[in-house]
Structure formats: structure tokens, C-alpha cells
Enzyme design. Sequence first.
Site, PDB file in Angstrom:
ATOM      1  N   GLU A  43      40.817  34.397  31.562  1.00 17.18           N
ATOM      2  CA  GLU A  43      40.109  33.976  32.773  1.00 17.18           C
ATOM      3  C   GLU A  43      40.282  35.057  33.835  1.00 17.18           C
ATOM      4  OE1 GLU A  43      41.412  30.451  34.931  1.00 17.18           O
ATOM      5  OE2 GLU A  43      39.574  30.435  36.115  1.00 17.18           O
ATOM      6  N   ASP A 119      33.829  35.718  43.393  1.00 17.24           N
ATOM      7  CA  ASP A 119      33.369  36.072  44.747  1.00 17.24           C
ATOM      8  C   ASP A 119      31.894  36.471  44.691  1.00 17.24           C
ATOM      9  OD1 ASP A 119      35.961  35.671  45.618  1.00 17.24           O
ATOM     10  OD2 ASP A 119      36.539  37.763  45.338  1.00 17.24           O
ATOM     11  N   LYS A 123      26.135  40.603  50.115  1.00 19.36           N
ATOM     12  CA  LYS A 123      25.364  41.769  50.577  1.00 19.36           C
ATOM     13  C   LYS A 123      24.974  42.658  49.388  1.00 19.36           C
ATOM     14  CE  LYS A 123      27.353  42.053  55.137  1.00 19.36           C
ATOM     15  NZ  LYS A 123      28.514  42.532  55.864  1.00 19.36           N
ATOM     16  N   ASP A 155      28.913  27.660  42.229  1.00 19.88           N
ATOM     17  CA  ASP A 155      28.021  26.795  43.013  1.00 19.88           C
ATOM     18  C   ASP A 155      27.103  27.672  43.862  1.00 19.88           C
ATOM     19  OD1 ASP A 155      29.968  27.756  44.805  1.00 19.88           O
ATOM     20  OD2 ASP A 155      29.475  26.146  46.196  1.00 19.88           O
ATOM     21  N   THR A 191      38.048  23.679  38.171  1.00 19.92           N
ATOM     22  CA  THR A 191      38.906  24.622  38.901  1.00 19.92           C
ATOM     23  C   THR A 191      39.143  24.065  40.308  1.00 19.92           C
ATOM     24  OG1 THR A 191      37.203  25.922  40.028  1.00 19.92           O
ATOM     25  CG2 THR A 191      37.601  26.449  37.715  1.00 19.92           C
ATOM     26  N   GLU A 192      40.007  24.731  41.056  1.00 24.68           N
ATOM     27  CA  GLU A 192      40.248  24.299  42.447  1.00 24.68           C
ATOM     28  C   GLU A 192      38.955  24.364  43.266  1.00 24.68           C
ATOM     29  OE1 GLU A 192      42.588  26.457  41.049  1.00 24.68           O
ATOM     30  OE2 GLU A 192      44.546  25.530  41.429  1.00 24.68           O
ATOM     31  N   TYR A 193      38.252  25.472  43.151  1.00 27.83           N
ATOM     32  CA  TYR A 193      37.011  25.629  43.928  1.00 27.83           C
ATOM     33  C   TYR A 193      35.975  24.596  43.505  1.00 27.83           C
ATOM     34  CZ  TYR A 193      37.900  29.994  46.490  1.00 27.83           C
ATOM     35  OH  TYR A 193      38.363  30.930  47.365  1.00 27.83           O
ATOM     36  N   GLU A 194      35.914  24.379  42.213  1.00 27.07           N
ATOM     37  CA  GLU A 194      34.926  23.434  41.669  1.00 27.07           C
ATOM     38  C   GLU A 194      35.139  22.036  42.246  1.00 27.07           C
ATOM     39  OE1 GLU A 194      34.912  23.798  37.483  1.00 27.07           O
ATOM     40  OE2 GLU A 194      33.260  22.402  37.179  1.00 27.07           O
TER      41      GLU A 194
HETATM   42  N1  SAH Z   1      38.664  30.645  39.747  1.00 27.14           N
HETATM   43  C1  SAH Z   1      39.302  30.035  40.896  1.00 27.14           C
HETATM   44  C2  SAH Z   1      39.285  30.964  42.125  1.00 27.14           C
HETATM   45  C3  SAH Z   1      37.910  31.356  42.579  1.00 27.14           C
HETATM   46  S1  SAH Z   1      37.931  32.474  43.969  1.00 27.14           S
HETATM   47  C4  SAH Z   1      38.637  28.715  41.196  1.00 27.14           C
HETATM   48  O1  SAH Z   1      37.523  28.507  40.710  1.00 27.14           O
HETATM   49  O2  SAH Z   1      39.225  27.895  41.892  1.00 27.14           O
HETATM   50  C5  SAH Z   1      37.774  34.032  43.119  1.00 27.14           C
HETATM   51  C6  SAH Z   1      39.121  34.600  42.730  1.00 27.14           C
HETATM   52  O3  SAH Z   1      38.896  35.778  41.984  1.00 27.14           O
HETATM   53  C7  SAH Z   1      39.982  35.005  43.931  1.00 27.14           C
HETATM   54  O4  SAH Z   1      41.263  34.451  43.779  1.00 27.14           O
HETATM   55  C8  SAH Z   1      40.008  36.532  43.851  1.00 27.14           C
HETATM   56  O5  SAH Z   1      41.206  37.081  44.354  1.00 27.14           O
HETATM   57  C9  SAH Z   1      39.818  36.784  42.372  1.00 27.14           C
HETATM   58  N2  SAH Z   1      39.195  38.069  42.051  1.00 27.14           N
HETATM   59  C10 SAH Z   1      38.088  38.560  42.629  1.00 27.14           C
HETATM   60  N3  SAH Z   1      37.766  39.747  42.105  1.00 27.14           N
HETATM   61  C11 SAH Z   1      38.706  40.008  41.160  1.00 27.14           C
HETATM   62  C12 SAH Z   1      38.915  41.096  40.277  1.00 27.14           C
HETATM   63  N4  SAH Z   1      38.104  42.161  40.286  1.00 27.14           N
HETATM   64  N5  SAH Z   1      39.964  41.041  39.428  1.00 27.14           N
HETATM   65  C13 SAH Z   1      40.813  39.982  39.438  1.00 27.14           C
HETATM   66  N6  SAH Z   1      40.654  38.914  40.265  1.00 27.14           N
HETATM   67  C14 SAH Z   1      39.617  38.927  41.105  1.00 27.14           C
END
Ligand code: SAH
Length: 211
Positions: A43, A119, A123, A155, A191-194
Amino acid sequence: MRRRNIKNAHERLINDSIFVLNYEEQCGKWNQLFNNDNPIYLEIGMGKGKFIIEHAKRNPNINFIGFEKYESVIIQAPTKLKEQNLELPNLKLVCADATDLEKIFSEEEITKIFLNFSDPWPKNKHAKRRLTSEIFLRKYEKVLKKDGIIEFKTDNRGLFEYSLISLNNEKWTFLDLSLDLHSRDEDIITTEYEDRFSEKGNQIYYLEVKK
Ligand code: SAH
């Protein structure tokens, strides 16, 4: 993922054996580390780890590796394990950036990659940083086995549309797609965000692809 300034994050990371610190040295040898030949699921951007911990708990015959680029975020995963009194020999965590994927895994070392709520980098000038940009898709293609799979959830409609186009341009095959994953009658590991976004009423987009 909101980052708090966590005291001693680095020391805690060094002292907990769930974290693999010399991860570049493991390149090509991850199965040795797990001491078995089971498939490896990765993941990327695991955040605090709810999703990967639940997967590892339910699937002891699969090895899981969680990647997260921030120490202050990944360090929260062992707390979740301790709260549940869990020891999972099939789970390892790596504090690293997915940009370095090919230094950390050899070709065809991985069976499945999960990208959850990556993320969105809205932009256009930051498009290359999106984890479904062609730059990353080519890295995934290298480390994934033939027929290896990516599962993607978000989302964010903009990121979803971008990912559809990017995957199509790079000639990935779509195995499954949903514009509202939670409307399915399935037992979904969230996931937490979900949890947070679906509670707000946002629909969850989902994709499953293979090369
Ligand atoms: N998957 C989790 C967090 C989502 S937020 C959830 O769904 O709850 C996105 C996460 O990806 C952040 O914690 C960020 O630090 C991490 N992230 C972003 N780009 C990354 C990269 N290039 N390599 C490793 N982690 C990354």
C-alpha cells in the site's frame, strides 16, 4: 494526512521491528524477510495504517508492506496494533517515498498495489506528483508481477478522471470500476480518509487494473 509533530517519532521508528529501515538492502529479498514465498501486497501512502492492518489481519497468507513518506504519520500504526493486541508477522512498514520504488523492489516482486485516497495535487503543474501519473505507473509496472494488479480508491473526482486517462494512455486493462463503491453489497475494508469522506456523504470511486 494531517501531520502532527510527534515526539520521538524517529526514535520510536528505529526501535520498533515492524519498521524496515534498511529497505534498499531488501531489494529482491523481501520474501526472505517474511520467511515465506507468499505474495506481497504493497500500500502506497498508507497513512496511519487502518486499511493495511485489517488486510494483514484477515489474510495471514499474504505479506503486506505499507509505504508512507512521513514518520509522524506512519509511527501511529504500531499504536493501533498495540490497542488491538495484535502481532502480525505478515506486515512490515517502510517510511519512504514511492519515487524510490525501483530501488526498493526488484522487478516482479509485488503482486498487488493499493493506492487509497492519494494526494490529488489539483494544480496541473503538479500533475507529475500524482501517484497515478505515467511516471509512477511505469514504476508500478516494473515492480509488479505479470498480471499484477493495482486497486485505487478516491473521493476526488478530478483525480479519478485523471487516473482513468493516465491508465488508459499507459495501456492498463480495466478489471473493475465503480463510481459509488459503498453502494455495493460487499464487505469493504475502509481507510481513515474513506470513513471520514463517506460519512460526509462523498461517493467513493474505485478502480482495479492490470497491465
Ligand atoms: N491512505 C490513507 C491516507 C491518505 S492521505 C487513507 O486513505 O486514510 C495520502 C497519504 O499518502 C499521506 O499520508 C501522504 O503522506 C502519503 N503519500 C503521498 N505521496 C506519497 C509518496 N510519494 N510516497 C509515500 N507516501 C506518500
